[in-house]
Design an enzyme around this catalytic site. Sequence first.
Site, PDB file in Angstrom:
ATOM      1  N   CYS A  56       0.898  -1.357   0.387  1.00 55.02           N
ATOM      2  CA  CYS A  56       0.404  -0.035   0.222  1.00 55.02           C
ATOM      3  C   CYS A  56       0.673   1.295   0.467  1.00 55.02           C
ATOM      4  CB  CYS A  56      -1.412   0.109   1.475  1.00 55.02           C
ATOM      5  SG  CYS A  56      -1.950   1.536   1.159  1.00 55.02           S
TER       6      CYS A  56
ATOM      7  N   CYS B 297      -0.575   4.317   2.461  1.00 50.11           N
ATOM      8  CA  CYS B 297       0.117   4.231   3.298  1.00 50.11           C
ATOM      9  C   CYS B 297       0.849   3.617   3.739  1.00 50.11           C
ATOM     10  CB  CYS B 297      -0.263   2.122   4.078  1.00 50.11           C
ATOM     11  SG  CYS B 297      -2.437   1.886   3.373  1.00 50.11           S
ATOM     12  N   ASP B 298       2.156   3.168   3.234  1.00 46.19           N
ATOM     13  CA  ASP B 298       3.536   3.924   3.750  1.00 46.19           C
ATOM     14  C   ASP B 298       4.425   4.480   2.945  1.00 46.19           C
ATOM     15  OD1 ASP B 298       2.937   1.870   5.833  1.00 46.19           O
ATOM     16  OD2 ASP B 298       2.956  -0.299   4.495  1.00 46.19           O
TER      17      ASP B 298
END
Length: 315
Positions: A135, A138-139
């Site tokens: 992701c 997200c990261d």
Amino acid sequence: MSKVYDVVILGAGPGGLAAGLYAGRARLSTLIIEKGQDGGQIAITDEIENYPGQMLEEESGPSLIARMTEQCKKFGCDRVSDTISSVELEGPVKKLVGRKGEYEGKTVIIATGAYPRPIGCKGEQDYMGRGVSYCATCDANFFEDLEVFVVGGGDAAVEEAMYLTKFARKVTIIHRRNELRAAKSIQEKAFKNDKLFFMWDSVVEELGGDELLQKMIVRNVKTGELTTYEADEDDGLFGVFGFIGRVPNSDLFKDSGLTMDEKGYIPTDDDMHTNIPGVFAVGDIRVKSLRQVVTAAADGAIAATQAEKYINELD
Ligand code: NAP
């Protein structure tokens, strides 16, 4: 005795939320069950430029989905956060058993979607959250000014790799062939991005390191040659993001009497009926040719309308 809802929707991605909107608006008592955050895969998508009418610069998967969730609330859908562990789908009242409770409905709309396919190399599990991710939204910020590798060659891999170039020093796409699968329009943008590089005909064999991901062995599928990449000493780690497709979230239905194909996708007719009366499937969990937000939303609208018809015919 628990309430028997008209419609129980399992999964709050675009398909489930569109079903909720249509069912709620039709004044059907509706319950939406989701185990994690709303949005499914779109919750981890940064850019949405192919949903009709979506031309807002700042729109992302989460912002679009937040409005879909709000719309369901507006039309009176009940919500539960729970993980369903078993289902009884046959018969006039369908039962879903979760960790927190049991839920009953005259109809069930399955919108459980799909999850990222693992890269499948040695060490992958050990470095999840310590360099390995699925992701970018997200990261990506954990890899500010570091080096990142993206595995895959489809739309997701290329789009997410471009997003990662906003954070990482250098992004290299590792693809098993010498030609991308991604749409030509996406490829054109990618080839113009000077922070994006390509490693063709290659697959990741092994990931390693100490606490963090620091080492990767890549195999050239044409020559068989193995190459080891080590993290720059000053960086201490690099990132590997996997975008090699999806696996359907359908294990739950294995012994339910629901027909599934050999990969675990659920076949339906054009009106989203599965083989079990009163049970519908929408979105990425379906056997279909195009898995997109727009097609999931359309499925959801059709399923809710058909659920209403099914309930009317019961009475
Ligand atoms: P995808 O289109 O199925 O592409 C998967 C990619 O991973 C392919 O390039 C494939 O290689 C590679 N791959 C598969 N298994 C592999 C393995 N075991 N090892 C190494 N590489 C492997 O998946 P996706 O990119 O996640 O997209 C899924 C769907 O969502 C598609 O319909 C796509 O169009 C859609 N999508 C659309 C957008 C958009 O329109 N903006 C964005 C994201 C996703 P090969 O090419 O060699 O098969």
